[in-house]
Design a protein around this motif. Structure first.
Motif, PDB file in Angstrom:
ATOM      1  N   ASP A 190       2.234  21.869  12.376  1.00 57.93           N
ATOM      2  CA  ASP A 190       1.242  21.331  12.442  1.00 57.93           C
ATOM      3  C   ASP A 190      -0.286  22.094  12.705  1.00 57.93           C
ATOM      4  OD1 ASP A 190       1.174  23.250  15.104  1.00 57.93           O
ATOM      5  OD2 ASP A 190       0.454  21.739  16.461  1.00 57.93           O
ATOM      6  N   ARG A 191      -0.063  23.456  12.290  1.00 63.06           N
ATOM      7  CA  ARG A 191      -1.423  24.155  12.279  1.00 63.06           C
ATOM      8  C   ARG A 191      -1.929  24.393  10.234  1.00 63.06           C
ATOM      9  NH1 ARG A 191      -3.349  28.833  15.058  1.00 63.06           N
ATOM     10  NH2 ARG A 191      -5.079  27.617  15.080  1.00 63.06           N
ATOM     11  N   HIS A 192      -3.349  24.524  10.031  1.00 62.88           N
ATOM     12  CA  HIS A 192      -3.553  24.738   8.802  1.00 62.88           C
ATOM     13  C   HIS A 192      -4.097  26.116   8.573  1.00 62.88           C
ATOM     14  CE1 HIS A 192      -1.532  21.158   6.961  1.00 62.88           C
ATOM     15  NE2 HIS A 192      -2.383  20.750   8.151  1.00 62.88           N
ATOM     16  N   PHE A 193      -4.200  26.255   7.543  1.00 63.04           N
ATOM     17  CA  PHE A 193      -5.625  27.565   7.275  1.00 63.04           C
ATOM     18  C   PHE A 193      -5.545  27.908   6.099  1.00 63.04           C
ATOM     19  CE2 PHE A 193      -3.300  29.297  10.899  1.00 63.04           C
ATOM     20  CZ  PHE A 193      -3.915  30.266  11.789  1.00 63.04           C
ATOM     21  N   PRO A 194      -7.200  28.007   5.556  1.00 67.11           N
ATOM     22  CA  PRO A 194      -7.608  28.376   4.593  1.00 67.11           C
ATOM     23  C   PRO A 194      -7.053  29.405   3.811  1.00 67.11           C
ATOM     24  CG  PRO A 194      -9.382  28.516   6.120  1.00 67.11           C
ATOM     25  CD  PRO A 194      -8.444  27.604   6.659  1.00 67.11           C
ATOM     26  N   ASN A 195      -7.113  29.432   2.741  1.00 69.88           N
ATOM     27  CA  ASN A 195      -6.511  30.874   1.935  1.00 69.88           C
ATOM     28  C   ASN A 195      -7.741  31.716   1.719  1.00 69.88           C
ATOM     29  OD1 ASN A 195      -5.687  32.255  -0.588  1.00 69.88           O
ATOM     30  ND2 ASN A 195      -3.534  31.184  -0.113  1.00 69.88           N
ATOM     31  N   ARG A 196      -8.001  32.828   2.033  1.00 70.38           N
ATOM     32  CA  ARG A 196      -8.822  34.033   1.951  1.00 70.38           C
ATOM     33  C   ARG A 196      -9.125  34.213   0.116  1.00 70.38           C
ATOM     34  NH1 ARG A 196      -9.646  39.272   2.268  1.00 70.38           N
ATOM     35  NH2 ARG A 196     -11.759  39.661   3.030  1.00 70.38           N
ATOM     36  N   GLY A 197      -7.555  34.651  -0.803  1.00 69.29           N
ATOM     37  CA  GLY A 197      -7.599  34.694  -1.772  1.00 69.29           C
ATOM     38  C   GLY A 197      -8.701  34.456  -2.712  1.00 69.29           C
ATOM     39  N   ALA A 198      -7.689  32.138  -2.342  1.00 71.84           N
ATOM     40  CA  ALA A 198      -8.754  31.199  -3.176  1.00 71.84           C
ATOM     41  C   ALA A 198      -9.925  31.408  -3.173  1.00 71.84           C
ATOM     42  CB  ALA A 198      -7.914  30.048  -2.706  1.00 71.84           C
ATOM     43  N   ILE A 199     -10.655  31.683  -1.660  1.00 72.95           N
ATOM     44  CA  ILE A 199     -12.147  31.010  -1.187  1.00 72.95           C
ATOM     45  C   ILE A 199     -12.061  32.590  -2.376  1.00 72.95           C
ATOM     46  CG2 ILE A 199     -14.210  31.858   1.072  1.00 72.95           C
ATOM     47  CD1 ILE A 199     -11.600  30.483   2.519  1.00 72.95           C
ATOM     48  N   ILE A 200     -11.905  33.455  -2.403  1.00 72.13           N
ATOM     49  CA  ILE A 200     -12.677  34.591  -2.722  1.00 72.13           C
ATOM     50  C   ILE A 200     -12.984  33.943  -4.377  1.00 72.13           C
ATOM     51  CG2 ILE A 200     -12.913  37.240  -3.688  1.00 72.13           C
ATOM     52  CD1 ILE A 200     -11.503  37.481  -1.206  1.00 72.13           C
ATOM     53  N   GLY A 201     -11.443  33.469  -4.731  1.00 68.56           N
ATOM     54  CA  GLY A 201     -11.546  33.093  -6.026  1.00 68.56           C
ATOM     55  C   GLY A 201     -12.442  31.923  -6.861  1.00 68.56           C
ATOM     56  N   ILE A 202     -13.328  31.396  -5.656  1.00 61.94           N
ATOM     57  CA  ILE A 202     -14.561  30.326  -5.806  1.00 61.94           C
ATOM     58  C   ILE A 202     -15.345  30.857  -5.307  1.00 61.94           C
ATOM     59  CG2 ILE A 202     -15.607  28.296  -4.657  1.00 61.94           C
ATOM     60  CD1 ILE A 202     -12.298  27.602  -3.821  1.00 61.94           C
ATOM     61  N   ILE A 203     -15.748  32.244  -4.680  1.00 64.50           N
ATOM     62  CA  ILE A 203     -16.851  32.868  -4.856  1.00 64.50           C
ATOM     63  C   ILE A 203     -17.411  32.749  -6.583  1.00 64.50           C
ATOM     64  CG2 ILE A 203     -17.912  35.068  -4.764  1.00 64.50           C
ATOM     65  CD1 ILE A 203     -17.524  34.542  -1.839  1.00 64.50           C
ATOM     66  N   LYS A 204     -16.124  33.920  -7.506  1.00 64.30           N
ATOM     67  CA  LYS A 204     -15.937  34.241  -8.123  1.00 64.30           C
ATOM     68  C   LYS A 204     -16.899  32.828  -9.609  1.00 64.30           C
ATOM     69  CE  LYS A 204     -13.912  38.498  -7.159  1.00 64.30           C
ATOM     70  NZ  LYS A 204     -11.639  39.179  -7.547  1.00 64.30           N
ATOM     71  N   ASP A 205     -15.704  32.472  -9.505  1.00 65.60           N
ATOM     72  CA  ASP A 205     -16.185  31.252 -10.486  1.00 65.60           C
ATOM     73  C   ASP A 205     -17.152  31.123 -10.280  1.00 65.60           C
ATOM     74  OD1 ASP A 205     -13.112  31.496 -10.741  1.00 65.60           O
ATOM     75  OD2 ASP A 205     -12.263  29.753  -9.782  1.00 65.60           O
ATOM     76  N   LEU A 206     -18.062  30.469  -8.815  1.00 65.74           N
ATOM     77  CA  LEU A 206     -19.611  29.835  -9.119  1.00 65.74           C
ATOM     78  C   LEU A 206     -19.954  31.172 -10.020  1.00 65.74           C
ATOM     79  CD1 LEU A 206     -18.935  28.311  -5.668  1.00 65.74           C
ATOM     80  CD2 LEU A 206     -19.429  27.386  -7.825  1.00 65.74           C
ATOM     81  N   ALA A 257      -9.818  23.852   6.187  1.00 60.86           N
ATOM     82  CA  ALA A 257     -10.110  24.232   7.320  1.00 60.86           C
ATOM     83  C   ALA A 257     -10.382  22.775   8.226  1.00 60.86           C
ATOM     84  CB  ALA A 257     -11.926  25.290   6.731  1.00 60.86           C
ATOM     85  N   LEU A 258     -10.460  22.083   7.301  1.00 57.30           N
ATOM     86  CA  LEU A 258     -10.748  20.770   8.938  1.00 57.30           C
ATOM     87  C   LEU A 258      -9.974  20.582   9.200  1.00 57.30           C
ATOM     88  CD1 LEU A 258     -13.262  18.579   6.371  1.00 57.30           C
ATOM     89  CD2 LEU A 258     -13.679  20.185   8.230  1.00 57.30           C
ATOM     90  N   LEU A 259      -8.972  20.622   8.992  1.00 52.96           N
ATOM     91  CA  LEU A 259      -7.412  20.340   9.480  1.00 52.96           C
ATOM     92  C   LEU A 259      -7.031  21.676  10.180  1.00 52.96           C
ATOM     93  CD1 LEU A 259      -5.384  18.766   6.746  1.00 52.96           C
ATOM     94  CD2 LEU A 259      -5.556  18.474   8.656  1.00 52.96           C
ATOM     95  N   PHE A 260      -7.679  22.607  10.384  1.00 55.29           N
ATOM     96  CA  PHE A 260      -7.305  23.948  11.173  1.00 55.29           C
ATOM     97  C   PHE A 260      -8.060  23.907  12.664  1.00 55.29           C
ATOM     98  CE2 PHE A 260      -9.808  27.613  12.786  1.00 55.29           C
ATOM     99  CZ  PHE A 260      -8.933  28.062  13.520  1.00 55.29           C
ATOM    100  N   GLU A 261      -9.175  23.182  11.911  1.00 54.54           N
ATOM    101  CA  GLU A 261     -10.294  22.849  13.419  1.00 54.54           C
ATOM    102  C   GLU A 261      -9.435  21.612  14.114  1.00 54.54           C
ATOM    103  OE1 GLU A 261     -15.171  23.163  13.816  1.00 54.54           O
ATOM    104  OE2 GLU A 261     -14.134  21.388  12.878  1.00 54.54           O
ATOM    105  N   ASP A 262      -9.455  20.791  14.023  1.00 57.82           N
ATOM    106  CA  ASP A 262      -9.108  19.652  14.003  1.00 57.82           C
ATOM    107  C   ASP A 262      -7.251  18.814  13.549  1.00 57.82           C
ATOM    108  OD1 ASP A 262      -7.862  17.062  15.344  1.00 57.82           O
ATOM    109  OD2 ASP A 262      -9.842  16.605  15.123  1.00 57.82           O
ATOM    110  N   PRO A 263      -6.493  19.159  14.605  1.00 60.34           N
ATOM    111  CA  PRO A 263      -5.538  18.723  13.060  1.00 60.34           C
ATOM    112  C   PRO A 263      -4.714  17.892  13.087  1.00 60.34           C
ATOM    113  CG  PRO A 263      -3.807  19.530  15.113  1.00 60.34           C
ATOM    114  CD  PRO A 263      -5.926  20.043  14.526  1.00 60.34           C
ATOM    115  N   ILE A 264      -5.496  16.888  13.232  1.00 60.65           N
ATOM    116  CA  ILE A 264      -5.319  15.250  14.430  1.00 60.65           C
ATOM    117  C   ILE A 264      -6.125  14.165  13.460  1.00 60.65           C
ATOM    118  CG2 ILE A 264      -4.035  15.319  15.979  1.00 60.65           C
ATOM    119  CD1 ILE A 264      -6.412  14.689  17.510  1.00 60.65           C
TER     120      ILE A 264
END
Lengths: 308, 308, 308
Positions: free
Chosen positions: A30-46, A87-94
C-alpha cells in the motif's frame, strides 16, 4: 568467513528491522514512493529544454525550435506525471483513481504553464550574475558553470511544486542542487527575479524566507531562524527573514528571525549577525574587530599559537 | 492534461524566449559552444595520466610506462584541441581557419609541455598535506580522497588554460572541482607549490589572489575582494590579497583586498577579518570574544535561547 | 601541433616522474591499491540493503525480505572482502596468504555482524532529524534527501572499518560523503545515536571528537583541533572536543581542543568560538556584537562600502 548460522542471523535481524519500521516497510503493497533517479532525470531534461545549447546533445539546426521543445516537453510531462502520482499516493494511499488523476493533472499542467515564465526569470538571474561579478567573462559562462545559478535554477522549479503542495519531490530536487552547489534553498522560500548568489558554497535560505528583486548574496550567508528547539511545533510559522529589493549581503553574514526585515537598498557587511529589522538604505556593519598582531621569534614552533 | 492549444502555447512561449535571447540562441549556426561533458572527461583523463594507479582501470604491468602515457596523451590532446577550438570560436566566430588552427595548437602544445611540471608540483602539494595533517595516514590517502588536493589538481590544470586566455573552459573546470570539493579557486589565482587546503569545504580564492610556497589554509577561508559593487567595472584590477611563503590561515578567516599582503611566516587565527597588510612573522588574532555562560534551569525549553 | 620529439619529451618526463615517486609507482608489482569506484559501489549497495524502498530498483513484493537481504549481502561481502584485502596489502605487502585471509575475514565478518545495529541507530538519526527540523514533512523525506543524514549514514559504516584499522577505505568513504553533503566527519570520530546535522554544508568533525546522544548541530560547525602546526607529531593524540548528551550547537560555531568538554544539555550560540569546557546545562553566547547602522545617501554607489 561467517558461518551460515551467523550469516542467517544478520539477515534475520535486518529483516526484523524492516518489519518493525514503517519508514522501511519492504513488503508494504500500500505504500508508494517517488523515484529519486527519475526526479533528477526530470531536472536534467528541464535544463536541456530551457538552455538547450548548454546541456543537450542537440546539434545546431535550422529547424524550428518548436519541434525540439514540443518533443522534449511531451516526454517530460509523462515522467513528471508519474512521479507526482507516486508522491501524492505516498502521502495518502487512498485516493479515488479519478480524483488522483485530476489532481496530478492539475499539478503538472500548472507546472508546464509556468515554464516559460521561469525561463524568463532565470535569464534575469543570469543578467544579475553578469552585472555583479567582475570575474564573469560572459553570460554563457554563468549558465554553463556558476553553482549559484544552478541552485537558483533548481529552486525555481522546486518552488512551483512546493506551491502545489506536492510532497517529497521539491525537497529531493533542492537537495540535489544542494549537493552540486553547496547552496541549500528550501523550496518554500519566495525569491523574486534578478537574484545572484556569488561563490555559492555554504548558503542556507530557510523555508519562509522572502527575497525581493535584485538581491545579491555571497558564500556562507544564512537566512535562518532563531531558536528552533520547538522543532515540529513551528511548522508553518514564518521563522525566516524578509529581504527587500536591492539588498546586498556579504559573505558569512547571518540574518535571522521571521520578523526581521532588511529594508530595500541596504548593505549587510560580511560575517555579522542581524536579528532585528533595519530601515531601507541602511549599511550595517560591526564595530571593527580589534586585531592583535604579535611578532613571532620562532614563527613556526609547534603549538605556539592557538587556532583561536 | 493540457489541451493541445494550451500545450502549444507553452511550446510557443519557450520558443519565443529562445528567439529573443542571444544566450540561448537555438538556431544560431554561427555560435560555437564547448561541451561541458567533454571537458570533465579531459579532467578525468588527465587524472589517470598523472596518477595512474589511483583513478585508472590500468592493471599493474611490467611494460614501460611510456606506452601508457603516450597513448593517453595522444587521445587527450585531440579532445582538448577540439574543445579549445570551440571555445575560441565561441568568443570570436570569425577566425580565419588557418589562424584558428595555429592558435589552438599554441594553446594545446603549451599545455602539454607544462604537464610534467604540473605533476611535479602536485607531488609537492601531496607532501604538504601529509606533513600538515595529523589525521593523514599515508600520502596515497591524500591522492585518493582529499578534496583539497582534488581542487588544487584541477586548479593547476585550469590555471594554464587561463594564462593562455582560453574562454569558458577554465571556469567550467574550476566549477567542476568546486562541485566535488567545496573549494572555489578562480583559475586566475596564482598559487605556488606545497599548497595545502585542509577540510576544504567553503574555501573561496579570488581571481587575482597571489599565494607563495608552503601555504596552508583551512575550511571556510575566504581570500576575497572588498566591496565589489562596481561589478564589471573592476575586471582586471587586482582585488584579492597576496599571501607570502609559509603562511597559515585558520578556519573561516577572511583576508580581503587587493593591496593586502600577509607577510611570510605569518599565522592568521580562525574566524577573523584581515583587510590590511601585516608584516612577516606576524601572529594575527582577535581580542578574545567575551563569552556569556548562563545556567539553564529548564535547558531544553523551546524558544528560551536564541540562535544568536 | 607538437613535433614528435617534443611530444616524446613530455611523455618521457612524465615517465620519469612515475619512476622517481613511490606514490605513483606505475610498474610496482608489489604494490596494492583498493579501487575507489568499487568502494563507492559498496556504499551504494549498503544503502540499498538498509533502506531498500529508497535507493533500490527493487519492486514491491510479497516475498520475504530475507531473500533480498541474503542475496545482496552475499554479493556485497565478496566485494568488501576483495577491497579490504587490497587495502591490507597496500599497508603491508608481505602478508602470509593464510594470515591475510584470516585478517580479512575478521574485518568483514565483524562489519557484517554490526550492520543490523547500524541500521537501528540510523533510524534513531532519522527520528532526531524529524523531531528537530520544522521544515521536515516526513521521515521519508529525510532518508531520501537530507545530506546530513547521508553523511551520518556513511560515517557509521566507515567508523566500523576505522575501528578495525583498515587503511584507506574509511577515508575514501568519508570523503565520498563529504563530496555529496558538504559534511566532513572523520571516520575516527565517536558519535552516539540520535545525531542530527541540519543543513549540513561546511560541518567539520575531527578524528578524535566524541559526541553523545541526542546532539544537534547546524551548518558550518567545526569540532576541531587547536593549533595543528605539529602536524604528524600529533597523530593519535586526542585533539578534538567531547560533546555530551543533548547538546545543541548553532550554525558556524567552532568548538576546539582535545580537553574541551561541552557538558550535557548545553546550548552553544551561532558563530562563536569555544576553546574551554563548559558545565552541563550551560547556555553559551557572545556579548552582543555592536552593529553600526548608517543611512546611505547614495546607497548603491560603487566602492562606498567595504565588505568588512
Amino acid at each position: 568467513m561467517l558461518q551460515n548460522t551467523e550469516f542467517d542471523a544478520v539477515v534475520q535481524e535486518i529483516a526484523e528491522n524492516y518489519r518493525g519500521n514503517r519508514e522501511i516497510c519492504y513488503n508494504c503493497m500500500d505504500r508508494h514512493f517517488p523515484n529519486r533517479g527519475a526526479i533528477i532525470g526530470i531536472i536534467k531534461d528541464l535544463r536541456r529544454v530551457l538552455f538547450p545549447r548548454y546541456f543537450g546533445d542537440d546539434g545546431v539546426t535550422n529547424a524550428r525550435p518548436e519541434y525540439f521543445i514540443g518533443c522534449e516537453l511531451d516526454h517530460l510531462q509523462d515522467e513528471l506525471r508519474s512521479q507526482v502520482r507516486e508522491a501524492l499516493l505516498f502521502e495518502d494511499p487512498i485516493w479515488v483513481a479519478a480524483e488522483l488523476n485530476e489532481r496530478t493533472n492539475q499539478v503538472v499542467d500548472a507546472f508546464l504553464k509556468k515554464l516559460p515564465e521561469i525561463q524568463r526569470i532565470l535569464l534575469t538571474d543570469v543578467q544579475a550574475a553578469f552585472d555583479g561579478d567582475p570575474a564573469a567573462q560572459s553570460k554563457e559562462e554563468i549558465i554553463f558553470s556558476y553553482p549559484g545559478f544552478f541552485a537558483v535554477f533548481v529552486y525555481r522549479l522546486a518552488h512551483e511544486l512546493y506551491l502545489q503542495k506536492v510532497p517529497l519531490i521539491p525537497r529531493i530536487m533542492s537537495e540535489y542542487a544542494h549537493d552540486h552547489s553547496g547552496v541549500d534553498i528550501n523550496p518554500g522560500a519566495d525569491i523574486d527575479e534578478y537574484f545572484f548568489i556569488d561563490h555559492a558554497t555554504g548558503v542556507v535560505i530557510g523555508e519562509t524566507t522572502k527575497i525581493g528583486k535584485h538581491v545579491k548574496i555571497y558564500q556562507g550567508v544564512t537566512l535562518g531562524a532563531l531558536s528552533t528547539r520547538a522543532g515540529q511545533g513551528l511548522r508553518g510559522v514564518k521563522r525566516h527573514p524578509t529581504i527587500e529589493d536591492n539588498v546586498t549581503i556579504y559573505s558569512n553574514a547571518s540574518v535571522l528571525g521571521g520578523e526581521t526585515v532588511i529594508g530595500e537598498g541596504s548593505i549587510i557587511a560580511g560575517s555579522i549577525f542581524v536579528t532585528s529589522s533595519v530601515p531601507p538604505y541602511s549599511r550595517v556593519s560591526a564595530e571593527a574587530q580589534k586585531l592583535l598582531i604579535r611578532q613571532g621569534s620562532e614563527p613556526t614552533s609547534p603549538g605556539a599559537f592557538e587556532e583561536v
